[in-house]
Design a protein around this motif. Structure first.
Motif, PDB file in Angstrom:
ATOM      1  N   ARG A  71      16.523  13.945  33.217  1.00 50.53           N
ATOM      2  CA  ARG A  71      17.656  14.147  34.122  1.00 50.53           C
ATOM      3  C   ARG A  71      17.215  14.060  35.569  1.00 50.53           C
ATOM      4  N   ALA A  72      16.110  14.720  35.892  1.00 53.32           N
ATOM      5  CA  ALA A  72      15.616  14.685  37.267  1.00 53.32           C
ATOM      6  C   ALA A  72      15.177  13.286  37.655  1.00 53.32           C
ATOM      7  N   ALA A  73      14.475  12.598  36.744  1.00 53.04           N
ATOM      8  CA  ALA A  73      14.019  11.233  37.027  1.00 53.04           C
ATOM      9  C   ALA A  73      15.205  10.305  37.231  1.00 53.04           C
ATOM     10  N   SER A  74      16.224  10.444  36.390  1.00 49.40           N
ATOM     11  CA  SER A  74      17.410   9.605  36.505  1.00 49.40           C
ATOM     12  C   SER A  74      18.104   9.814  37.844  1.00 49.40           C
ATOM     13  N   GLY A  75      18.241  11.065  38.261  1.00 43.92           N
ATOM     14  CA  GLY A  75      18.911  11.351  39.525  1.00 43.92           C
ATOM     15  C   GLY A  75      18.189  10.746  40.715  1.00 43.92           C
ATOM     16  N   MET A  76      16.862  10.853  40.726  1.00 45.82           N
ATOM     17  CA  MET A  76      16.116  10.290  41.842  1.00 45.82           C
ATOM     18  C   MET A  76      16.133   8.764  41.820  1.00 45.82           C
ATOM     19  N   LEU A  77      16.090   8.183  40.630  1.00 43.05           N
ATOM     20  CA  LEU A  77      16.170   6.723  40.525  1.00 43.05           C
ATOM     21  C   LEU A  77      17.503   6.220  41.067  1.00 43.05           C
ATOM     22  N   LEU A  78      18.574   6.941  40.778  1.00 40.82           N
ATOM     23  CA  LEU A  78      19.879   6.556  41.316  1.00 40.82           C
ATOM     24  C   LEU A  78      19.874   6.622  42.843  1.00 40.82           C
ATOM     25  N   SER A  79      19.208   7.635  43.401  1.00 37.81           N
ATOM     26  CA  SER A  79      19.118   7.745  44.858  1.00 37.81           C
ATOM     27  C   SER A  79      18.325   6.585  45.449  1.00 37.81           C
ATOM     28  N   VAL A  80      17.237   6.221  44.793  1.00 37.52           N
ATOM     29  CA  VAL A  80      16.436   5.085  45.255  1.00 37.52           C
ATOM     30  C   VAL A  80      17.254   3.802  45.177  1.00 37.52           C
ATOM     31  N   ALA A  81      17.961   3.605  44.065  1.00 42.73           N
ATOM     32  CA  ALA A  81      18.783   2.406  43.901  1.00 42.73           C
ATOM     33  C   ALA A  81      19.845   2.327  44.992  1.00 42.73           C
ATOM     34  N   ALA A  82      20.449   3.475  45.341  1.00 41.41           N
ATOM     35  CA  ALA A  82      21.469   3.488  46.381  1.00 41.41           C
ATOM     36  C   ALA A  82      20.895   3.060  47.729  1.00 41.41           C
ATOM     37  N   VAL A  83      19.674   3.507  48.025  1.00 38.21           N
ATOM     38  CA  VAL A  83      19.020   3.109  49.285  1.00 38.21           C
ATOM     39  C   VAL A  83      18.768   1.610  49.302  1.00 38.21           C
TER      40      VAL A  83
END
Length: 216
Positions: free
Chosen positions: A27-39
């Motif tokens: 869950r934590a990895a997924s959330g941060m990956l989504l943030s990176v993708a958004a950037v």
């Protein structure tokens, strides 16, 4: 074991809500990956910028992360000894224009019900996120519990020069409510501690707590 106990149930740390304690960090990895993708989606021009490793661009760092996340342990070991050119050749050759979508797809895959992510995989995502924050000013929030767990894992596996620091000093996250190491305290930001332990920066500079700080 003393440091690890701070992040485990039935430890000597203060009691509280321990529902977040787990060996699965998807869950934590997924959330941060989504943030990176958004950037990457909002600012595609940063793909050409250097990271904290000047010889490595943001695009190269993202590919490196995706290769690590998509490869099996055997594939990574084979790549390290030269048995194969890359642990994941298709991922390593992804065009820049497809990287944001690839990171988002990886995030969604790790949010699936049976997805599993180790703290080491979480650490790889966190280090890239913190690198992007430091090198290009990306806005990515980090849970202090996540940064603490990753810092602890990195400290256990760090090569001698970095491990010698945490055997002589206690690195105290002034904005994360965690610490790692032993000896006299060295207050620093959580981000600077994690990046140091990951080999992306020097010994963390002394820092004072900021009123209202609540991220890494």
């Amino acid at each position: 074991m003393t440091d690890w106990a701070r992040f485990l149930p039935l430890s000597n740390r203060d009691r509280g809500d321990e529902s977040h304690v787990s060996r699965n960090w998807s869950r934590a990895a997924s959330g941060m990956l989504l943030s990176v993708a958004a950037v990457l989606d909002a600012r595609p021009e940063v793909l050409a910028h250097p990271t904290l490793r000047p010889e490595v661009s943001v695009a190269e760092a993202v590919r490196e992360l995706l290769v690590q996340l998509r490869s099996t342990r055997w594939q990574r070991a084979a790549a390290r000894i030269g048995a194969v050119e890359s642990a994941s050749p298709e991922t390593a050759a992804l065009p820049d224009a497809e990287l944001a979508d690839a990171v988002q797809a990886e995030a969604l895959a790790r949010s699936a019900a049976r997805a599993r992510s180790s703290v080491r995989e979480l650490g790889a995502v966190l280090v890239l996120a913190l690198d992007l924050r430091a090198s290009i000013g990306a806005s990515i929030d980090v849970d202090p519990f996540v940064s603490g767990a990753v810092a602890l894992d990195l400290a256990v596996r760090a090569p001698h020069p970095r491990r010698s620091v945490v055997t002589a000093r206690t690195l105290v996250a002034v904005d994360g409510d965690w610490r790692v190491g032993r000896g006299p305290e060295l207050p620093a930001t959580a981000a600077s501690i994690v990046l140091f332990l990951a080999g992306r920066g020097g010994v963390p500079p002394h820092a004072l707590p900021e009123a209202g700080a609540d991220d890494a």
